[in-house]
Design a protein around this motif. Structure first.
Motif, PDB file in Angstrom:
ATOM      1  N   VAL A  71     -28.710  23.274  10.504  1.00  9.17           N
ATOM      2  CA  VAL A  71     -27.834  24.168   9.741  1.00  9.17           C
ATOM      3  C   VAL A  71     -26.484  24.348  10.440  1.00  9.17           C
ATOM      4  CG1 VAL A  71     -29.630  25.375   8.460  1.00  9.17           C
ATOM      5  CG2 VAL A  71     -28.989  26.189  10.734  1.00  9.17           C
ATOM      6  N   GLN A  72     -26.096  23.376  11.255  1.00  7.65           N
ATOM      7  CA  GLN A  72     -24.814  23.372  11.955  1.00  7.65           C
ATOM      8  C   GLN A  72     -24.559  24.683  12.722  1.00  7.65           C
ATOM      9  OE1 GLN A  72     -24.641  22.349   8.397  1.00  7.65           O
ATOM     10  NE2 GLN A  72     -25.320  20.437   9.284  1.00  7.65           N
ATOM     11  N   MET A  73     -25.572  25.122  13.458  1.00  2.00           N
ATOM     12  CA  MET A  73     -25.452  26.323  14.277  1.00  2.00           C
ATOM     13  C   MET A  73     -25.496  25.898  15.741  1.00  2.00           C
ATOM     14  SD  MET A  73     -27.927  29.716  14.348  1.00  2.00           S
ATOM     15  CE  MET A  73     -27.762  29.987  12.599  1.00  2.00           C
ATOM     16  N   ASP A  74     -24.738  26.581  16.559  1.00  2.49           N
ATOM     17  CA  ASP A  74     -24.752  26.303  17.983  1.00  2.49           C
ATOM     18  C   ASP A  74     -26.134  26.640  18.554  1.00  2.49           C
ATOM     19  OD1 ASP A  74     -22.973  25.739  20.443  1.00  2.49           O
ATOM     20  OD2 ASP A  74     -24.055  27.576  20.962  1.00  2.49           O
ATOM     21  N   MET A  75     -26.695  25.723  19.338  1.00  7.70           N
ATOM     22  CA  MET A  75     -28.035  25.937  19.874  1.00  7.70           C
ATOM     23  C   MET A  75     -28.107  27.173  20.769  1.00  7.70           C
ATOM     24  SD  MET A  75     -30.558  23.506  22.099  1.00  7.70           S
ATOM     25  CE  MET A  75     -29.962  24.080  23.660  1.00  7.70           C
ATOM     26  N   SER A  76     -27.049  27.455  21.507  1.00  7.20           N
ATOM     27  CA  SER A  76     -27.082  28.628  22.384  1.00  7.20           C
ATOM     28  C   SER A  76     -27.128  29.917  21.555  1.00  7.20           C
ATOM     29  CB  SER A  76     -25.893  28.651  23.341  1.00  7.20           C
ATOM     30  OG  SER A  76     -24.682  28.794  22.635  1.00  7.20           O
ATOM     31  N   TYR A  77     -26.481  29.908  20.384  1.00  9.09           N
ATOM     32  CA  TYR A  77     -26.538  31.086  19.511  1.00  9.09           C
ATOM     33  C   TYR A  77     -27.953  31.253  18.964  1.00  9.09           C
ATOM     34  CZ  TYR A  77     -25.231  34.544  16.026  1.00  9.09           C
ATOM     35  OH  TYR A  77     -25.153  35.694  15.278  1.00  9.09           O
ATOM     36  N   TRP A  78     -28.566  30.139  18.550  1.00 10.72           N
ATOM     37  CA  TRP A  78     -29.952  30.198  18.064  1.00 10.72           C
ATOM     38  C   TRP A  78     -30.856  30.778  19.159  1.00 10.72           C
ATOM     39  CZ3 TRP A  78     -31.854  28.395  13.246  1.00 10.72           C
ATOM     40  CH2 TRP A  78     -33.238  28.517  13.098  1.00 10.72           C
ATOM     41  N   SER A  79     -30.669  30.323  20.361  1.00 10.93           N
ATOM     42  CA  SER A  79     -31.462  30.810  21.482  1.00 10.93           C
ATOM     43  C   SER A  79     -31.277  32.312  21.677  1.00 10.93           C
ATOM     44  CB  SER A  79     -31.072  30.058  22.756  1.00 10.93           C
ATOM     45  OG  SER A  79     -31.718  30.614  23.879  1.00 10.93           O
ATOM     46  N   ARG A  80     -30.036  32.775  21.579  1.00 15.22           N
ATOM     47  CA  ARG A  80     -29.772  34.214  21.723  1.00 15.22           C
ATOM     48  C   ARG A  80     -30.441  35.018  20.610  1.00 15.22           C
ATOM     49  NH1 ARG A  80     -23.793  34.009  21.696  1.00 15.22           N
ATOM     50  NH2 ARG A  80     -23.920  36.243  21.408  1.00 15.22           N
ATOM     51  N   ALA A 104     -33.497  37.894  21.071  1.00 16.72           N
ATOM     52  CA  ALA A 104     -33.083  39.228  20.600  1.00 16.72           C
ATOM     53  C   ALA A 104     -31.856  39.734  21.359  1.00 16.72           C
ATOM     54  CB  ALA A 104     -34.234  40.220  20.675  1.00 16.72           C
ATOM     55  N   LYS A 105     -30.984  38.827  21.727  1.00 14.50           N
ATOM     56  CA  LYS A 105     -29.744  39.202  22.410  1.00 14.50           C
ATOM     57  C   LYS A 105     -28.634  39.500  21.415  1.00 14.50           C
ATOM     58  CE  LYS A 105     -31.436  38.670  26.491  1.00 14.50           C
ATOM     59  NZ  LYS A 105     -31.754  39.842  27.276  1.00 14.50           N
ATOM     60  N   VAL A 106     -28.791  39.017  20.186  1.00 14.27           N
ATOM     61  CA  VAL A 106     -27.834  39.291  19.117  1.00 14.27           C
ATOM     62  C   VAL A 106     -28.597  39.716  17.874  1.00 14.27           C
ATOM     63  CG1 VAL A 106     -26.040  37.726  19.944  1.00 14.27           C
ATOM     64  CG2 VAL A 106     -27.769  36.882  18.368  1.00 14.27           C
ATOM     65  N   ASP A 107     -27.917  40.433  17.016  1.00 15.29           N
ATOM     66  CA  ASP A 107     -28.474  40.910  15.758  1.00 15.29           C
ATOM     67  C   ASP A 107     -27.743  40.163  14.650  1.00 15.29           C
ATOM     68  OD1 ASP A 107     -28.896  44.277  14.405  1.00 15.29           O
ATOM     69  OD2 ASP A 107     -29.925  42.404  13.969  1.00 15.29           O
ATOM     70  N   PRO A 108     -28.333  39.084  14.104  1.00 17.22           N
ATOM     71  CA  PRO A 108     -27.592  38.226  13.174  1.00 17.22           C
ATOM     72  C   PRO A 108     -27.265  38.916  11.854  1.00 17.22           C
ATOM     73  CG  PRO A 108     -29.884  37.575  13.239  1.00 17.22           C
ATOM     74  CD  PRO A 108     -29.698  38.623  14.305  1.00 17.22           C
ATOM     75  N   GLY A 109     -26.140  38.505  11.281  1.00 15.16           N
ATOM     76  CA  GLY A 109     -25.717  39.020   9.986  1.00 15.16           C
ATOM     77  C   GLY A 109     -26.385  38.283   8.837  1.00 15.16           C
ATOM     78  N   VAL A 110     -26.041  38.676   7.643  1.00 19.59           N
ATOM     79  CA  VAL A 110     -26.667  38.127   6.437  1.00 19.59           C
ATOM     80  C   VAL A 110     -26.457  36.621   6.319  1.00 19.59           C
ATOM     81  CG1 VAL A 110     -26.624  38.197   3.911  1.00 19.59           C
ATOM     82  CG2 VAL A 110     -26.516  40.314   5.211  1.00 19.59           C
ATOM     83  N   ARG A 111     -25.248  36.152   6.546  1.00 19.52           N
ATOM     84  CA  ARG A 111     -24.986  34.708   6.423  1.00 19.52           C
ATOM     85  C   ARG A 111     -25.784  33.911   7.448  1.00 19.52           C
ATOM     86  NH1 ARG A 111     -19.229  36.398   5.295  1.00 19.52           N
ATOM     87  NH2 ARG A 111     -19.019  36.062   3.065  1.00 19.52           N
ATOM     88  N   THR A 112     -25.893  34.447   8.639  1.00 23.87           N
ATOM     89  CA  THR A 112     -26.669  33.760   9.674  1.00 23.87           C
ATOM     90  C   THR A 112     -28.151  33.751   9.308  1.00 23.87           C
ATOM     91  OG1 THR A 112     -25.050  34.339  11.352  1.00 23.87           O
ATOM     92  CG2 THR A 112     -27.246  33.719  12.129  1.00 23.87           C
ATOM     93  N   VAL A 113     -28.661  34.862   8.797  1.00 23.09           N
ATOM     94  CA  VAL A 113     -30.062  34.905   8.363  1.00 23.09           C
ATOM     95  C   VAL A 113     -30.289  33.873   7.264  1.00 23.09           C
ATOM     96  CG1 VAL A 113     -31.842  36.311   7.251  1.00 23.09           C
ATOM     97  CG2 VAL A 113     -30.450  37.286   9.092  1.00 23.09           C
ATOM     98  N   ALA A 114     -29.335  33.725   6.349  1.00 21.20           N
ATOM     99  CA  ALA A 114     -29.474  32.722   5.282  1.00 21.20           C
ATOM    100  C   ALA A 114     -29.567  31.316   5.869  1.00 21.20           C
ATOM    101  CB  ALA A 114     -28.299  32.829   4.323  1.00 21.20           C
ATOM    102  N   ILE A 124     -30.697  30.602   8.882  1.00 16.00           N
ATOM    103  CA  ILE A 124     -31.982  30.530   9.579  1.00 16.00           C
ATOM    104  C   ILE A 124     -33.108  30.240   8.595  1.00 16.00           C
ATOM    105  CG2 ILE A 124     -33.693  31.871  10.876  1.00 16.00           C
ATOM    106  CD1 ILE A 124     -31.267  33.327  12.194  1.00 16.00           C
ATOM    107  N   VAL A 125     -33.133  30.948   7.468  1.00 12.71           N
ATOM    108  CA  VAL A 125     -34.224  30.721   6.508  1.00 12.71           C
ATOM    109  C   VAL A 125     -34.158  29.312   5.918  1.00 12.71           C
ATOM    110  CG1 VAL A 125     -34.499  33.174   5.982  1.00 12.71           C
ATOM    111  CG2 VAL A 125     -33.086  31.773   4.494  1.00 12.71           C
ATOM    112  N   THR A 126     -32.949  28.764   5.806  1.00 12.34           N
ATOM    113  CA  THR A 126     -32.819  27.381   5.349  1.00 12.34           C
ATOM    114  C   THR A 126     -33.431  26.430   6.369  1.00 12.34           C
ATOM    115  OG1 THR A 126     -30.822  27.885   4.087  1.00 12.34           O
ATOM    116  CG2 THR A 126     -31.157  25.580   4.714  1.00 12.34           C
ATOM    117  N   ALA A 127     -33.096  26.632   7.627  1.00 10.62           N
ATOM    118  CA  ALA A 127     -33.616  25.761   8.687  1.00 10.62           C
ATOM    119  C   ALA A 127     -35.130  25.861   8.802  1.00 10.62           C
ATOM    120  CB  ALA A 127     -32.973  26.112  10.026  1.00 10.62           C
ATOM    121  N   LEU A 128     -35.665  27.062   8.583  1.00  6.50           N
ATOM    122  CA  LEU A 128     -37.092  27.294   8.787  1.00  6.50           C
ATOM    123  C   LEU A 128     -37.902  27.228   7.493  1.00  6.50           C
ATOM    124  CD1 LEU A 128     -36.949  30.145  11.453  1.00  6.50           C
ATOM    125  CD2 LEU A 128     -37.143  27.668  11.794  1.00  6.50           C
TER     126      LEU A 128
END
Length: 103
Positions: free
Chosen positions: A30-39, A43-53, A55-59
């Motif tokens: 989903v063209q996301m930086d791997m370090s951001y996914w890791s964070r 639970a180092k970041v609280d993802p927003g709606v677009r990021t959750v969308a 994530i659900v696509t990838a998973l």
């Protein structure tokens, strides 16, 4: 009570592992930086709606599935609202105009 961000992160990690994906593969799909996914998974970041969308696509799942067992403490929700930017009209608005923005 487990923190909502921690529970969401645990659900993301569990789903990714169930699909036998690496963090790198999930993030790249989903063209996301791997370090951001890791964070997110740590639970180092609280993802927003677009990021959750993304994530659900990838998973290959739904937002509801990733929110399973996530409980928001009402005290936490109030604290989060203080961090939201406010428009000038909402700062000066009376409670009545906040309820009906069309008036």
């Amino acid at each position: 009570m487990i923190d909502a961000t921690r529970r969401f992160a645990d659900n993301v990690r569990a789903r990714r592992k169930a699909l036998e994906l690496t963090q790198e593969a999930a993030a790249l799909s989903v063209q996301m930086d791997m370090s951001y996914w890791s964070r997110i998974e740590r639970a180092k970041v609280d993802p927003g709606v677009r990021t959750v969308a993304r994530i659900v696509t990838a998973l290959e799942t739904t937002p509801a599935a990733l929110m399973a067992d996530v409980v928001i403490d009402p005290g936490d929700a109030r604290a989060d609202r203080r961090d939201l930017p406010q428009s000038r009209s909402s700062i000066a608005a009376t409670p009545a105009t906040r309820c009906n923005p069309l008036t």
